[in-house]
Design a protein around this motif. Structure first.
Motif, PDB file in Angstrom:
ATOM      1  N   VAL A 128      44.584  99.962 -71.032  1.00  0.00           N
ATOM      2  CA  VAL A 128      45.158  99.337 -72.227  1.00  0.00           C
ATOM      3  C   VAL A 128      44.339  99.738 -73.445  1.00  0.00           C
ATOM      4  CG1 VAL A 128      45.671  97.149 -73.370  1.00  0.00           C
ATOM      5  CG2 VAL A 128      46.094  97.409 -70.907  1.00  0.00           C
ATOM      6  N   ARG A 129      42.972  99.704 -73.251  1.00  0.00           N
ATOM      7  CA  ARG A 129      42.104 100.080 -74.372  1.00  0.00           C
ATOM      8  C   ARG A 129      42.394 101.528 -74.794  1.00  0.00           C
ATOM      9  NH1 ARG A 129      37.450  98.026 -72.340  1.00  0.00           N
ATOM     10  NH2 ARG A 129      36.567 100.009 -71.738  1.00  0.00           N
ATOM     11  N   GLU A 130      42.585 102.356 -73.812  1.00  0.00           N
ATOM     12  CA  GLU A 130      42.876 103.770 -74.089  1.00  0.00           C
ATOM     13  C   GLU A 130      44.208 103.908 -74.836  1.00  0.00           C
ATOM     14  OE1 GLU A 130      43.803 107.285 -71.129  1.00  0.00           O
ATOM     15  OE2 GLU A 130      41.807 106.465 -70.773  1.00  0.00           O
ATOM     16  N   ALA A 131      45.170 103.115 -74.403  1.00  0.00           N
ATOM     17  CA  ALA A 131      46.488 103.176 -75.061  1.00  0.00           C
ATOM     18  C   ALA A 131      46.395 102.707 -76.503  1.00  0.00           C
ATOM     19  CB  ALA A 131      47.484 102.305 -74.297  1.00  0.00           C
ATOM     20  N   LEU A 132      45.570 101.667 -76.733  1.00  0.00           N
ATOM     21  CA  LEU A 132      45.420 101.157 -78.103  1.00  0.00           C
ATOM     22  C   LEU A 132      44.785 102.208 -79.009  1.00  0.00           C
ATOM     23  CD1 LEU A 132      44.309  97.433 -77.682  1.00  0.00           C
ATOM     24  CD2 LEU A 132      46.373  98.301 -78.790  1.00  0.00           C
ATOM     25  N   TRP A 133      43.736 102.846 -78.474  1.00  0.00           N
ATOM     26  CA  TRP A 133      43.107 103.917 -79.258  1.00  0.00           C
ATOM     27  C   TRP A 133      44.109 105.039 -79.531  1.00  0.00           C
ATOM     28  CZ3 TRP A 133      39.450 103.672 -82.424  1.00  0.00           C
ATOM     29  CH2 TRP A 133      38.366 102.805 -82.240  1.00  0.00           C
ATOM     30  N   GLY A 134      44.916 105.309 -78.537  1.00  0.00           N
ATOM     31  CA  GLY A 134      45.958 106.334 -78.714  1.00  0.00           C
ATOM     32  C   GLY A 134      46.884 105.978 -79.857  1.00  0.00           C
ATOM     33  N   LEU A 135      47.246 104.698 -79.887  1.00  0.00           N
ATOM     34  CA  LEU A 135      48.144 104.244 -80.954  1.00  0.00           C
ATOM     35  C   LEU A 135      47.473 104.348 -82.318  1.00  0.00           C
ATOM     36  CD1 LEU A 135      49.904 101.129 -79.387  1.00  0.00           C
ATOM     37  CD2 LEU A 135      50.966 103.295 -80.061  1.00  0.00           C
ATOM     38  N   VAL A 136      46.181 104.055 -82.353  1.00  0.00           N
ATOM     39  CA  VAL A 136      45.454 104.161 -83.629  1.00  0.00           C
ATOM     40  C   VAL A 136      45.496 105.595 -84.133  1.00  0.00           C
ATOM     41  CG1 VAL A 136      43.151 104.067 -84.684  1.00  0.00           C
ATOM     42  CG2 VAL A 136      43.959 102.178 -83.254  1.00  0.00           C
ATOM     43  N   PHE A 137      45.235 106.525 -83.209  1.00  0.00           N
ATOM     44  CA  PHE A 137      45.203 107.921 -83.626  1.00  0.00           C
ATOM     45  C   PHE A 137      46.588 108.464 -83.980  1.00  0.00           C
ATOM     46  CE2 PHE A 137      41.042 107.997 -81.354  1.00  0.00           C
ATOM     47  CZ  PHE A 137      40.284 108.395 -82.447  1.00  0.00           C
ATOM     48  N   ILE A 138      47.582 108.003 -83.261  1.00  0.00           N
ATOM     49  CA  ILE A 138      48.931 108.529 -83.494  1.00  0.00           C
ATOM     50  C   ILE A 138      49.617 107.787 -84.663  1.00  0.00           C
ATOM     51  CG2 ILE A 138      50.369 107.053 -82.000  1.00  0.00           C
ATOM     52  CD1 ILE A 138      51.631 109.598 -80.934  1.00  0.00           C
ATOM     53  N   GLY A 139      48.994 106.650 -85.066  1.00  0.00           N
ATOM     54  CA  GLY A 139      49.596 105.806 -86.108  1.00  0.00           C
ATOM     55  C   GLY A 139      50.008 106.545 -87.370  1.00  0.00           C
ATOM     56  N   PRO A 140      49.094 107.318 -87.978  1.00  0.00           N
ATOM     57  CA  PRO A 140      49.477 108.009 -89.219  1.00  0.00           C
ATOM     58  C   PRO A 140      50.699 108.902 -89.048  1.00  0.00           C
ATOM     59  CG  PRO A 140      47.116 108.109 -88.889  1.00  0.00           C
ATOM     60  CD  PRO A 140      47.698 107.519 -87.639  1.00  0.00           C
ATOM     61  N   TRP A 141      50.741 109.577 -87.895  1.00  0.00           N
ATOM     62  CA  TRP A 141      51.890 110.458 -87.653  1.00  0.00           C
ATOM     63  C   TRP A 141      53.178 109.642 -87.527  1.00  0.00           C
ATOM     64  CZ3 TRP A 141      55.460 110.999 -83.693  1.00  0.00           C
ATOM     65  CH2 TRP A 141      56.269 112.134 -83.770  1.00  0.00           C
ATOM     66  N   VAL A 142      53.066 108.500 -86.832  1.00  0.00           N
ATOM     67  CA  VAL A 142      54.256 107.657 -86.651  1.00  0.00           C
ATOM     68  C   VAL A 142      54.743 107.151 -88.010  1.00  0.00           C
ATOM     69  CG1 VAL A 142      55.109 105.487 -85.697  1.00  0.00           C
ATOM     70  CG2 VAL A 142      53.706 106.990 -84.292  1.00  0.00           C
ATOM     71  N   VAL A 143      53.788 106.730 -88.846  1.00  0.00           N
ATOM     72  CA  VAL A 143      54.164 106.258 -90.188  1.00  0.00           C
ATOM     73  C   VAL A 143      54.855 107.389 -90.948  1.00  0.00           C
ATOM     74  CG1 VAL A 143      53.255 105.483 -92.410  1.00  0.00           C
ATOM     75  CG2 VAL A 143      52.377 104.495 -90.301  1.00  0.00           C
TER      76      VAL A 143
END
Lengths: 504, 318
Positions: free
Chosen positions: B24-39
């Motif tokens: 889950v922690r790994e997935a959250l970090w993944g989301l943080v990194f992918i966040g700008p692209w998603v935005v």
């Protein structure tokens, strides 16, 4: 387990697929992946022009007074001339002088690259952020914004704007808005006439064409038949035979007699010599092929494919004819073109000029005893959405009265008293040519009315249709040019019927 | 006497580590990194797409915005009756049928050649093949126009000197597709590099084993190279497919956007551009954009379906 895992996987795959597709299809919004097709990247670049203006004026709130305390009037430049460094300097100086000279109006100047200006103006209009004044702009530019430009007649009447200083032909020239609205005042003119290469005439031992309307050429009327005759004599193959010679090799032509250069593949422009014509009938709804246009197209078609004195599209684009600037190549004897061509006969230094000062000007040949010279003209227009119409017209009047602006745009001022600086500038560019300035003046008195660029419903789409015809007949020999013209008429009628901007 | 740090610090409750599972922690970090692209995707891609979907249901015209009306599915109905759309679809498919296999074959061919162990000067040669990618497309297309000109072009001069026919490359409905494909070959550098990377990832032991078993070059290519390269080839194919259906610049430059000769180069993207940015029919252009999107989506899904059976992933992942 397979059953529980395949759902998310399919969803992920679908998401990834859509992401790839959107990233690729929306390449303008996100950087293309390094492996993306070059065409993808370039296509997006070509389709989405850089919106950066050449001169970035500080954004000014038009609802409050400008720095000089006057009402702010936005002047949008870029639809025609105005983007060259010297033009930018002159325009900026005009604005500075104007803003310093009074406190009623403050001009806010916006200059955009010509390649992107129309799209920027469209988006400004769509965003309800349109400027007050546009220009310099020609008839064709006005056609694209015909629903947005204001009728200036009430302002001309109420301010007593002096139209008497303009030649008769120019006074009503801009009554081309919907319902006959006056959408511009006379400013810059670009009459067309015949430019010829003296060297080629001398080589062929032919006298130069006449410089007075009504004069004869070699004892015969100076008309399109005479152009065909000497055009063929001036068309030469690689063995030196001209097109009147039985041994002439049409597959290896190295010099041509005549062309209507940079006419935008527009049949109404090319055939203006045969009389002014429009694809739109007087009722404002019906597509038509006027007799003058049909006759003219047949003459051009024969000139290209039968008599060979007019180059084909491929020949125009070849090295022999300077890849699309035929007269500058020195291999074209006569060309019908406007005064603005003084820009481009010779290449910019350090390239060596080919034609040099060997240019001559002659009047346009007549057809059935009548001389018609297609006319280009620039003006300034006001948009309907302006909130300061009186102030905007005041600025527009000042712009239209500026001789230095007309001269720097390369236009012959419509006001004859201001023409000398323009004449001097062209004479300076061709010091040895001894140009006869009575020629453009005479041609200005014989304009094409209706103008070859006159508005028709859905102008841009209609233009695409007639350009396709214009390129087609020059590219491949038609089996039946009459039938092709009838097909064009049907196509245009379909466009007119579906047009969103029908005449009121 | 001085107090120790421990004595000065206020009493705190013992820190409790977040009870997150590593995944889950790994997935959250993944989301943080992918966040700008998603935005970015939502703002600059999904947003305009939704806007274009809405616009496709109106008669929005850029120079007549005040007259915009909701027209329902009229624009989509017009797609069916507009002969230009059918012509452009046919033109696009015709071109794709020629250009895609040619680009795939040429990029793989050059990759094989430039990855050959016995080839000298690999680096400079790869740079040479890649170099045209660096030239702006408009400039290179103009050069090609001169090269293909029937009057003074070098290609026809060469063909003529060999006694071969000299086609009108640009103005013939038949020859314009080969001409555009030829121009397109200048842009294979990227795909060639990806193919070289794919070739270099094939374990050499497999070739050695195959050779010991008596396999020839063709068998090795067919049984080892192609299967192990298949994910790379699929990737290239998808990108080339999308690029071909978005084909625009060269067609725009050679005909000034008219689609000559006789609408043979009036590709889908050119029609879209003309309707939207030249004719100002933004509503209709949006409908065309969605048609193009659906066509590419369907073709891509078909490719992915094909990939399920034919593409080999070493880790078993697809």
């Amino acid at each position: 387990m397979h059953g529980t895992r395949s759902g998310p996987r399919v969803l992920l795959a679908l998401t990834a697929t859509i992401a790839i597709l959107t990233a690729a299809c929306g390449a303008t919004a996100s950087p293309a992946p390094s492996s993306a097709s070059p065409s993808t990247v370039a296509a997006s670049q070509a389709a989405t022009p850089d919106p950066t203006p050449l001169v970035t004026a500080a954004p000014i709130d038009t609802s409050v007074p400008g720095p000089n305390g006057g009402v702010v009037v936005r002047w949008f430049v870029g639809l025609g001339a105005g983007g060259q460094p010297q033009q930018i300097a002159t325009q900026t100086q005009f604005v500075t002088d104007y803003n310093n000279s009074q406190k009623d109006v403050y001009i806010s100047l916006e200059i955009y690259d010509n390649k992107v200006a129309a799209n920027i103006l469209k988006t400004q209009i769509a965003a309800s952020n349109a400027p007050d004044i546009i220009g310099p702009v020609g008839v064709e530019g006005l056609n694209l914004f015909i629903d947005q430009v204001a009728d200036l007649q009430p302002h001309i009447d109420s301010t007593g704007y002096d139209m008497s200083k303009y030649p008769e032909a120019m006074r009503n020239f801009f009554k081309i808005g919907k319902g006959g609205a006056t959408i511009g005042v006379p400013f810059g003119t670009y009459p067309s006439f015949l430019w010829y290469n003296k060297k080629l005439f001398d080589e062929a031992k032919l006298p130069y064409p006449p410089t007075k309307v009504g004069d004869q050429y070699q004892g015969k009327p100076w008309d399109v038949a005479a152009v065909r005759e000497i055009g063929m004599k001036l068309t030469v193959d690689k063995n030196g035979n001209d097109a009147t010679n039985a041994s002439f090799d049409a597959a290896n032509i190295v010099q041509w007699g005549f062309d209507s250069q940079w006419a935008d593949n527009s049949p109404t422009a090319e055939t203006a010599l045969f009389g002014a014509s429009s694809f739109l009938a007087a009722d404002g709804k019906t597509a038509e092929i006027p007799d003058a246009l049909r006759t003219g197209i047949k003459w051009f078609n024969d000139g290209v494919w039968k008599d060979h004195f007019i180059p084909t599209q491929n020949q125009v684009n070849s090295d022999l004819l300077a890849k699309g600037n035929p007269f500058s190549s020195g291999n074209l004897a006569m060309v019908e073109i406007h005064t603005w061509y003084s820009c481009c006969v010779n290449p910019a230094p350090p390239a060596k000029p080919i034609v040099g000062d060997a240019i001559g000007w002659a009047v346009a040949p007549a057809y059935n005893g009548k001389t018609t010279a297609k006319l280009h003209a620039d003006t300034f227009s006001m948009l309907k959405t302006t909130k300061h119409a009186d102030a905007a017209f005041k600025v527009l009047s000042a712009l239209a009265a500026s001789g230095p602006l007309a001269t720097i745009y390369g236009a012959m001022p419509a006001d004859e008293t201001q023409q000398q600086p323009f004449i001097d500038s062209v004479n300076k560019a061709y010091p040895g040519a001894k140009l006869d300035w009575s020629v453009p003046t005479q041609m200005l008195a014989n304009p094409d009315i209706p103008n070859h660029q006159a508005w028709v419903p859905d102008y841009a789409k209609s233009k695409a249709a007639w350009q396709a015809f214009g390129v087609g007949y020059r590219t491949n020999q038609s089996a039946d040019i009459d039938k092709d013209l009838d097909t064009l008429k049907t196509t245009l009628q379909g466009i007119f019927d579906a047009a969103p901007d029908k005449n009121p | 006497m001085t107090a120790t740090i421990e004595e000065l610090e206020p009493t705190r409750p013992p820190a409790r580590a977040l009870a997150l599972r590593p995944s889950v922690r790994e997935a959250l970090w993944g989301l943080v990194f992918i966040g700008p692209w998603v935005v970015g995707l939502l703002l600059f891609t999904a947003g305009p797409m939704i806007a274009s979907l809405v616009m496709s249901l109106t008669d929005f015209n850029l120079v007549r915005p005040e007259a915009t009306r909701f027209v329902g599915l009229d624009n989509y109905a017009r797609l069916v009756s507009d002969p230009t759309i059918a012509q452009s679809l046919i033109a696009t498919f015709k071109f794709a049928l020629l250009a895609i296999p040619l680009t795939m074959a040429a990029s793989l061919g050059f990759a094989l050649l430039l990855n050959h162990p016995k080839l000298a000067f690999k680096g400079p040669l790869r740079a040479l093949v890649y170099m045209p990618v660096m030239i702006p497309l408009v400039a290179s297309t103009l050069v090609w126009l001169g090269f293909l000109n029937t009057e003074t072009g070098w290609l026809n001069a060469m063909l003529g000197s060999l006694g071969l026919p000299q086609p009108d490359w640009i103005n013939s409905e038949t020859w314009v597709y080969p001409a555009l494909s030829l121009i397109g070959l200048w842009g294979i550098g990227n795909f060639m590099l990806i193919n070289i990377a794919g070739l270099q990832s094939v374990p050499t032991e497999l070739y050695e084993a195959a050779r010991m078993d008596g396999a020839g070059a063709w068998t090795q290519f067919r049984r080892i190279t192609i299967p192990l390269m298949s994910p790379v080839l699929l990737y290239n194919l998808v990108i080339i497919l999308i690029g071909t259906f978005q084909y625009f610049t060269q067609a725009f430059v050679i005909t000034n956007g008219r689609g000559d000769p006789n609408n043979a180069t009036l590709f889908m993207n050119l029609v879209l551009y003309r309707e939207g940015f030249i004719f100002n029919h933004m509503g209709y252009a949006s409908a065309i954009a969605w048609l193009l999107f659906v066509v590419v989506l369907v073709l891509t899904l078909l490719l992915f379906g094909f990939a399920r059976r034919r593409v080999y992933y070493a880790g078993g992942e697809r």
